[in-house]
Scaffold this active site. Structure first.
Site, PDB file in Angstrom:
ATOM      1  CE1 TYR A 190      -3.534   2.730   0.695  1.00  0.00           C
ATOM      2  CE2 TYR A 190      -2.054   3.412   2.467  1.00  0.00           C
ATOM      3  CZ  TYR A 190      -3.144   3.658   1.656  1.00  0.00           C
ATOM      4  OH  TYR A 190      -3.838   4.829   1.797  1.00  0.00           O
ATOM      5  CE  LYS A 220      -2.896   5.710  -1.515  1.00  0.00           C
ATOM      6  NZ  LYS A 220      -3.932   6.311  -2.397  1.00  0.00           N
TER       7      LYS A 220
END
Length: 308
Positions: free
Chosen positions: A159, A163
């Site tokens: 994750y 980003k």
């Protein structure tokens, strides 16, 4: 009295059926904008799964049909936090596909704005191989790297790696001719842990898990933070008033960035390469030459004419 900051503007909001995206869509609508809500829930005007290439194409085509004269801004909020390749497909490739697919519609606006939603989790180290594969635009390769991370018990890095890559993409492209050159402002907002349903049911689901998160991402202003300030910052960056701001990663994280990185991002000056230095020296010399007063023929340069 209702604010008219967004009056007569058309926006596309992804992830508009829950959490931050839903609140952003509400704020923009309350302030006079037409909002095309995109998501997977019943509230969405455009139902599109950004994990799939055909879903991304469907969203772009649907927005073109709904706003053929152009759109004024994108709030790209859609994302998932699962430790699998799904985060790769949605958070990075889904976001970039919508960005690039709707760029021609943005170029039709007098004040086009894009805000991608990142995460304060990007302050932590990600997986370098995954980040680099994402930035190369290699989706099958990135999915393969993510699958290997899961198999090695390192799925938690996926994750934040998506980003990190998104932040780097924004910084890398915001100044390009196809973005800044066309007046399209491209920024990201990186929230900390805020009180969305997803956060409360996952990373803050237990006292023990909340302590882990608070250690990894300390937020002096409180954990979890409120959704409203994040939505307000996204909404402001979409306004015409945000002109002359591009390529920024705005951390709306309760102070986590300041605590974890301190002054490090600002400690060193820019180091220019030889070509840039040569150009600066050349144009400085030209400027000095142009700034010198011209001597008239026969003048001594001291304001008097020579004796004959």
């Amino acid at each position: 009295m209702r604010s008219t900051t967004h009056s007569d503007r058309v926006y596309v909001v992804t992830g508009a059926d829950s959490g931050i995206g839903a609140r952003v869509a509400e704020l923009l609508t309350e302030r006079g904008a037409r909002v095309i809500r995109c998501g997977l829930g019943d509230e969405a005007e455009v139902h599109a799964d950004l994990a799939r290439p055909d879903g991304r194409a469907l969203l772009v085509d649907a927005v073109r049909a709904l706003a053929p004269d152009g759109v004024d801004g994108l709030a790209l909020v859609a994302g998932v936090g699962v430790p699998s390749a799904l985060s790769v497909r949605v958070n990075y490739f889904g976001t970039i596909a919508v960005l690039e697919g709707l760029r021609p519609l943005l170029a039709a606006s007098a004040a086009p704005r894009v805000v991608a939603v990142s995460s304060a989790s990007a302050l932590s180290a990600g997986d370098d191989a995954l980040v680099e594969t994402l930035l190369r635009g290699d989706e099958p390769g990135a999915i393969g790297v993510a699958d290997r991370l899961v198999a090695a018990g390192r799925g938690g890095a996926i994750y934040r790696s998506t980003k990190i890559a998104l932040n780097r993409w924004v910084r890398r492209h915001a100044g390009d001719d196809e973005w800044a050159g066309r007046g399209i402002l491209l920024n990201a907002v990186a929230p900390g842990i805020v009180a969305t349903e997803t956060a409360m049911s996952t990373v803050l689901a237990s006292e023990e898990q909340a302590k882990v998160v608070a250690t990894a991402l300390p937020q002096p202003l409180g954990m979890p933070g409120p959704v409203e300030p994040v939505a307000e910052q996204i909404a402001w960056l979409l306004t015409p008033a945000s002109a002359f701001t591009t390529g920024q990663i705005l951390f709306v994280d309760g102070g986590a960035d300041a605590v974890l990185r301190g002054e490090r991002p600002y400690a060193d000056g820019v180091r220019y390469g030889p070509l840039a230095v040569a150009r600066m020296l050349f144009w400085s010399a030209v400027a000095r030459m142009k700034g010198r007063p011209r001597r008239r023929l026969g003048s001594t340069g001291h304001g008097t004419s020579p004796r004959r």
